[in-house]
Design an enzyme around this catalytic site. Structure first.
Site, PDB file in Angstrom:
ATOM      1  N   TYR A 109       0.822  -1.199   0.000  1.00  0.00           N
ATOM      2  CA  TYR A 109       0.000   0.000   0.000  1.00  0.00           C
ATOM      3  C   TYR A 109       0.857   1.251   0.000  1.00  0.00           C
ATOM      4  O   TYR A 109       1.497   1.587   0.981  1.00  0.00           O
ATOM      5  CB  TYR A 109      -0.929  -0.003   1.214  1.00  0.00           C
ATOM      6  CG  TYR A 109      -1.859   1.189   1.209  1.00  0.00           C
ATOM      7  CD1 TYR A 109      -2.938   1.230   0.337  1.00  0.00           C
ATOM      8  CD2 TYR A 109      -1.625   2.284   2.012  1.00  0.00           C
ATOM      9  CE1 TYR A 109      -3.767   2.324   0.287  1.00  0.00           C
ATOM     10  CE2 TYR A 109      -2.447   3.380   1.982  1.00  0.00           C
ATOM     11  CZ  TYR A 109      -3.529   3.400   1.111  1.00  0.00           C
ATOM     12  OH  TYR A 109      -4.368   4.498   1.066  1.00  0.00           O
ATOM     13  N   TRP A 111       3.057   4.133   0.131  1.00  0.00           N
ATOM     14  CA  TRP A 111       4.223   4.994   0.302  1.00  0.00           C
ATOM     15  C   TRP A 111       5.492   4.208   0.623  1.00  0.00           C
ATOM     16  O   TRP A 111       6.285   4.608   1.465  1.00  0.00           O
ATOM     17  CB  TRP A 111       3.949   5.982   1.419  1.00  0.00           C
ATOM     18  CG  TRP A 111       2.781   6.865   1.172  1.00  0.00           C
ATOM     19  CD1 TRP A 111       1.478   6.624   1.532  1.00  0.00           C
ATOM     20  CD2 TRP A 111       2.778   8.118   0.490  1.00  0.00           C
ATOM     21  NE1 TRP A 111       0.677   7.653   1.131  1.00  0.00           N
ATOM     22  CE2 TRP A 111       1.442   8.588   0.483  1.00  0.00           C
ATOM     23  CE3 TRP A 111       3.769   8.879  -0.115  1.00  0.00           C
ATOM     24  CZ2 TRP A 111       1.089   9.799  -0.089  1.00  0.00           C
ATOM     25  CZ3 TRP A 111       3.407  10.088  -0.691  1.00  0.00           C
ATOM     26  CH2 TRP A 111       2.088  10.528  -0.678  1.00  0.00           C
TER      27      TRP A 111
END
Length: 789
Positions: A109, A111
């Protein structure tokens, strides 16, 4: 020649002392670099690094299967890499053979890295696609509701964000910027692929100097700028959380009643205005959406709502809608209502006017740079069709086979037994973390690539140590910011850490598709290929990139000033809606959507409307939990990244995350600044430290997300000792349309902490357990497991 690296929070120059020891400093051309970025190097080498592969003891002793509470408590056994990779490959092969690829979930997910090759999501999805496919997730926690809604009524979110006017255009043309949720500079410190020049703070000042008025409609004053600029640059209208839709409908009501709506634009560029106007005027339900009606809901005086309606449209007006508004129950409604309000005003498609989603959300929005598809690792094709909306992972684990609605379709949750996580931390971004802990006990096996001993690592069965950005070569690139960075390693890998590509290549070799995964290339070979592949795309966008070797030697290519001023967002549609239609069903802005109405989703009408959330200050539940909790993004880190750094720890009070209260709300509870308190509701509780501020609306509590989840143990009954607000937020889809997260619809109570105080252990290194050699089946079902140490 300077040596550079890049992170989501900015480009950094690498300097070394005479002994060769590295340090980081901001890129010299960045006017406003975030201070916390300079702590990344120290944080990457600290005692919380995962240094060797580690296996949860209960998984070793009992084999794959539900953990019965062991995940997060059992402790881990360090092993060598061959053992760890053999165990992962063996378990993945077992699950595929016994249950099929629909039993595999690829969790990654957002970053993970600014580098485009070592982008964990791309690496993991490529690997799992070659392994036969996996259950995927759709969209994001940040924009789950908006990304589903907007293609139906306007256009794709990526298209819209890429087309936003730059800051110079706003300074030249925008004279009233009505900001729902402000323009939070703390959010604009970051950008996927790496922020370049941080311009938001300076741009706001330039706009104000050119005569732009700012109005910040938000429960918190600090949502505009960093709070310090607020009195000089923006009027603050405090509003009850989750009530923005009612405010917007009342503004539209006044404009229509006064005859100030743009009839020509509504007729030529919009579909369904009549149905929308009937609702606003109360012809369909008997309730006109007047300022007086909205005042009772929003807490904003009716006179101010009416006056603001008269101000809108006199000069070039822009409606800016923060991402946070749609992270709530019925989160689609404020975005749709804002679009309708902008359509009524009629400035959509004019420079500096119309609608924005949203300045201040990330650094790239408002940035001028040539746009082209940069270096990207191909992920291949996923043959598995099963998916979940990203925020519904706990529902999937609890209820395999259960039906769910999504974007007009009816689906069923797959029965996932194996989760492979690389990049991201579900124990940061998910809601109702105590519920997630219970769901996390259900799968057979959870594998996590991790750099630090976060809660995600502590709740995994197999933990594989991954390198940080500072330990590998890569290419930093953001498609909107106008720079490309040759990221070279700053330090050697810490401990036995490996990059995600090397980890997955080792598993792929054991499963028989290693060559297909690597294509015979090492990291440098991949970087050269991806870079050279993107050069023709760059040239088509007016950017001439040098050859790869010259790029690496230069270290940084800055082409952000090469772009011409972009045409205004939706300018071609405004000029000629017939030949440049929108991708909506009608080709126009849909103020009433027959398609959405036809989906039959519970409570979802075909036009924007105010709907009461289950949890807001007007709910019956507010008598028990009378404070509305806003969990916003922190100013001193990126989500939970760098929470263990000195910059983040310095903001804590006795090691706890602050909870900000209005002075009168604190006084009602007999609380003073610095006191430790219990913030709680039926879902859980956390320890926090009081800070008071008159920059909050009454009845609001504000806690930044990002404190590493630190469950205090069964004796404290679901308490996070550290102050993670996601033990309190609700894990429920915002609507059946998008199933986005509804974190911002959350009621709590705050009281002084009494009794024993749980210690903060979030940053304690793990205590590894010793165990005798254990034999488990490996990839080929025969090889013995090497000794565990």
């Amino acid at each position: 020649m300077p040596h550079y690296t890049a992170a989501h929070w900015g480009i950094q120059e690498v300097i070394r002392d005479r002994a060769g020891n590295p340090a980081l400093r901001p890129w010299r051309d960045d006017p406003d670099p975030p201070a916390f970025a300079m702590h990344a190097l120290a944080a990457s080498t600290g005692e919380l690094r995962v240094r060797r592969p580690a296996i949860r003891r209960g998984w070793l002793e009992h084999g794959p299967g539900p953990a019965r509470g062991g995940r997060g408590r059992d402790g881990h056994v360090e092993v060598d890499w061959n053992t760890a990779l053999d165990l992962v490959a063996g378990e993945l092969a077992r699950v595929r053979a016994a249950h099929g690829n629909e039993a595999i979930f690829g969790g990654s997910y957002g970053w993970a890295s600014a580098g485009r090759f070592h982008h964990a999501q791309s690496q993991l999805h490529r690997f799992l696609n070659l392994a036969g496919g996996f259950v995927r997730s759709t969209h994001s926690y940040s924009l789950g509701a908006a990304r589903v809604l907007l293609p139906h009524v306007l256009a794709d979110m990526d298209r819209l964000q890429a087309g936003h006017d730059d800051w110079d255009t706003l300074a030249a043309h925008t004279r009233l910027m009505l900001c729902f949720g402000g323009i939070p500079v703390r959010n604009a410190q970051i950008d996927p692929g790496g922020a370049g020049r941080h311009e938001a703070r300076g741009a706001i000042a330039r706009m104000a100097a050119r005569g732009c008025r700012f109005i910040n409609v938000s429960p918190t004053r600090d949502d505009f700028g960093d709070g310090r600029e607020q009195p000089a640059l923006a009027e603050w209208i405090p509003i009850r959380p989750n009530t923005d839709t009612a405010f917007m409908l009342a503004l539209a009501h006044e404009l229509i009643v006064l005859g100030r709506h743009d009839r020509a634009f509504l007729a030529s560029h919009c579909s369904g205005f009549g149905r929308f106007a009937d609702h606003v005027l109360g012809l369909d339900d008997g309730q006109p959406k007047t300022p007086e009606w909205a005042a009772d809901i929003t807490g904003v005086p009716a006179a101010r709502i009416a006056a603001l309606a008269r101000e809108l449209g006199r000069e070039r007006s822009l409606i800016n809608v923060a991402w946070s508004l749609q992270r709530a129950e019925h989160g689609e409604q404020p975005y749709w209502a804002a679009l309708a309000l902008a359509a009524v005003i009629g400035h959509i498609g004019l420079p500096g006017g119309g609608i924005a989603f949203a300045y201040g959300a990330v650094n790239a929005i408002g940035y001028r740079g040539p746009k082209f598809h940069g270096p990207t690792l191909a992920q291949g094709r996923n043959p598995v069709s099963a998916f979940i909306p990203v925020a519904r992972i706990a529902d999937m684990l609890f209820d395999p086979g259960a039906p769910f609605e999504y974007d007009g379709g009816r689906h069923r949750y797959p029965h996932v037994r194996y989760l492979h996580w690389a990049g991201g931390n579900p124990f940061h971004h998910h809601q109702d973390l105590n519920r997630l802990v219970r769901a996390w006990q259900l799968p057979d096996t959870i594998v996590a690539h991790e750099q630090f001993w976060t809660a995600a690592a502590r709740h995994a069965d197999i933990v594989l140590p991954a390198t940080t950005t500072l330990e590998r070569a890569d290419i930093g690139f953001s498609s909107r910011e106008g720079h490309m960075v040759a990221m070279r390693p700053v330090i050697a890998p810490v401990g036995e850490a490996r990059d995600d590509h090397a980890i997955l290549a080792g598993i792929a070799r054991r499963l028989g598709f290693g060559e297909a995964f690597t294509e015979g290339l090492d990291t440098e070979g991949w970087l050269r290929r991806l870079y050279e592949e993107c050069r023709p795309r760059a040239e088509a966008a007016g950017v001439r990139l040098p050859g790869y070797d010259a790029f690496v030697e230069r270290g940084l290519i800055d082409f952000s000033r090469a772009a011409e001023p972009p045409e205004p967002l939706l300018a071609r549609f405004r000029a000629d809606p017939i030949n440049h239609p929108l991708p909506s069903d009608s080709g126009r802005i849909e103020l009433h959507s027959p398609r959405l109405a036809g989906f039959g989703h519970t409570g979802f009408a075909g036009h924007p409307r105010w709907r009461e959330p289950t949890e807001w200050l007007g709910a019956a539940l507010a008598r028990q939990y009378p404070l509305h909790l806003i969990s916003d993004q922190p100013a001193n880190k990126l989500h939970g990244q760098l929470d263990h750094s000195a910059a983040s720890r310095a903001d804590r009070v006795r090691g706890r995350e602050p909870v900000v209260l209005h002075p009168l709300d604190a006084a009602e509870r007999g609380l003073a600044d610095g006191e430790l308190v219990r913030v709680f509701n039926d879902r859980g509780a956390c320890v926090a430290a009081v800070r008071t501020s008159d920059g909050l609306a009454r009845g609001v509590a504000c806690m930044a997300t990002g404190a590493w989840f630190d469950p205090a143990g069964p004796e404290f009954d679901g308490v996070c000792a550290h102050g993670n607000p996601n033990v309190l937020t609700q894990d429920a889809g915002c609507s059946p349309l998008s199933q986005g997260c509804s974190a911002q619809s959350c009621l709590v109570q705050v009281e002084r902490w009494t009794g024993p105080l749980p210690p903060v252990r979030a940053f304690d290194p793990p205590a590894f357990v010793a165990t005798p050699p254990i034999r488990l089946p490996l990839a080929n079902g025969a090889s013995p497991c090497p000794s565990l140490t």
